[in-house]
Design an enzyme around this catalytic site. Structure first.
Site, mmCIF file in Angstrom:
data_model
loop_
_atom_site.group_PDB
_atom_site.id
_atom_site.type_symbol
_atom_site.label_atom_id
_atom_site.label_comp_id
_atom_site.label_asym_id
_atom_site.label_seq_id
_atom_site.Cartn_x
_atom_site.Cartn_y
_atom_site.Cartn_z
ATOM 1 N N HIS A 138 0.831 -1.205 0.000
ATOM 2 C CA HIS A 138 0.000 0.000 0.000
ATOM 3 C C HIS A 138 0.866 1.255 0.000
ATOM 4 O O HIS A 138 0.528 2.243 -0.659
ATOM 5 C CB HIS A 138 -0.927 -0.021 1.217
ATOM 6 N N ASP A 178 -6.319 9.067 -6.582
ATOM 7 C CA ASP A 178 -6.025 10.137 -5.625
ATOM 8 C C ASP A 178 -4.596 10.612 -5.853
ATOM 9 O O ASP A 178 -3.833 10.009 -6.599
ATOM 10 C CB ASP A 178 -6.224 9.684 -4.170
ATOM 11 N N LYS A 202 -9.982 13.593 -4.173
ATOM 12 C CA LYS A 202 -11.010 13.065 -3.279
ATOM 13 C C LYS A 202 -10.692 13.442 -1.845
ATOM 14 O O LYS A 202 -9.551 13.743 -1.494
ATOM 15 C CB LYS A 202 -11.127 11.535 -3.405
#
Length: 326
Positions: A138, A178, A202
């Site tokens: 991530h 994003d 966002k």
């Protein structure tokens, strides 16, 4: 005087938990070997028992476990497997976690929050892992949580090469969902031949999990085929919303590409009805038939994992698999 000499030969062993046996089998086939026979079952109270059915003494063990729901069960099974291998005198244990558990909890956004991704790394180390291999973490910083070698593999070559064939002759823009994934989007843009980039702005309420609101698009997308890229799709809300915004802003077509298809309900329904031409994911996580839909394409990550495992086993270079960028 007679000397005692030790053989320099190494032996590779591929072992797997019960979460994703199909991927484990595909990796074993890529490497031309067989999976280590394992005995694994649950006691009535939920305790997990695992035992290798063959000796692993002095061997180089690559221990694969996927982490779909129920994630905590599979993580615990993996930790117990690591412990069993070390106690069985394995020479080295490499944890292969294609989808790193708790990877979204990689920092403190607010006071009193845990950094659970670091905790998982500590658990791996305490259980006896010598090395970790994962796909599309991530965030890159997770590599620093483990005190030992970490092989960070990428799904971009697999996904982008597939999509490049799908969009031949079309004007393409790579879209990051994003601002945080713009760097990954740049890798995608290069792989697709230097196409332009855009991103969806966002906002996210830190007190509400799995909830983000897309606002507007920054970049040239009108009349173009947009490829939205992300590392994972969980409930699908953010991605589905981004598709709607891109279409409203004049995108000709939208393709979604992500490495990890978590697909927690109602993701299947959202993605099937969001208007995207195709949704492409890899099989780092098992995707059962009930979660599949007509526009979903699942690519096998086994060739990338198989090559990486072979490079680690032969003391080669994992970096060369990704043009020196891994």
């Amino acid at each position: 005087m007679d000397e005692i000499k030790q053989s320099a030969e190494k032996t590779m062993v591929i072992a797997s938990g019960r979460a994703h046996p199909q991927l484990a089998q595909e990796i074993a086939e890529e490497l031309g070997t067989e999976l280590l026979p394992m005995s694994a079952y649950d006691f009535a109270n939920g305790e997990i028992y695992v035992r290798a059915s063959e000796s692993v003494r002095g061997k180089d063990v690559f221990l694969l476990q996927a982490h779909p729901a129920p994630l905590n069960n599979w993580l615990m099974e993996q930790l117990i497997m690591i412990d069993s291998m070390k106690r069985a005198s394995a020479k080295r244990v490499t944890v292969v976690s294609p989808f790193y558990p708790y990877s979204r909890q990689d920092k403190k956004g607010r006071g009193r929050e845990p950094i659970s991704a670091r905790l998982v790394a500590d658990l791996y180390k305490a259980a006896g892992a010598d090395r970790i291999m994962s796909v599309d973490l991530h965030t890159d910083q997770i590599q620093g949580f483990f005190d030992g070698p970490v092989d960070h593999l990428f799904g971009v070559p697999l996904l982008a090469d597939y999509i490049r064939e799908e969009v031949t002759g079309e004007e393409v823009t790579v879209v990051s969902p994003d601002t945080g994934r713009v760097r990954v989007a740049e890798r995608w843009a290069d792989r697709l031949g230097g196409v332009p980039l855009a991103f969806v702005h966002k906002t996210r309420d830190l007190t509400q999990p799995n909830k983000a609101e897309s606002k507007q698009v920054v970049g040239d997308i009108e009349g173009r085929t947009c490829v939205i890229i992300d590392d994972m799709i969980d409930t699908g809300g953010t991605i589905a919303n981004a598709v709607s915004i891109l279409k409203d802003a004049g995108a000709k077509d939208v393709i979604i590409a992500a490495t990890h298809g978590i697909l927690t309900d109602p993701a299947t329904e959202r993605l099937a009805n969001c208007g995207a031409r195709e949704v492409v994911v890899t099989n780092t996580l098992p995707i059962p038939e009930e979660k599949r839909f007509e526009t979903l394409t699942v690519l096998s990550i086994a060739p990338i994992l198989g090559r990486a495992i072979n490079e680690v086993f032969t003391d080669g270079s994992v970096t060369t698999l990704f043009d020196g960028n891994a």
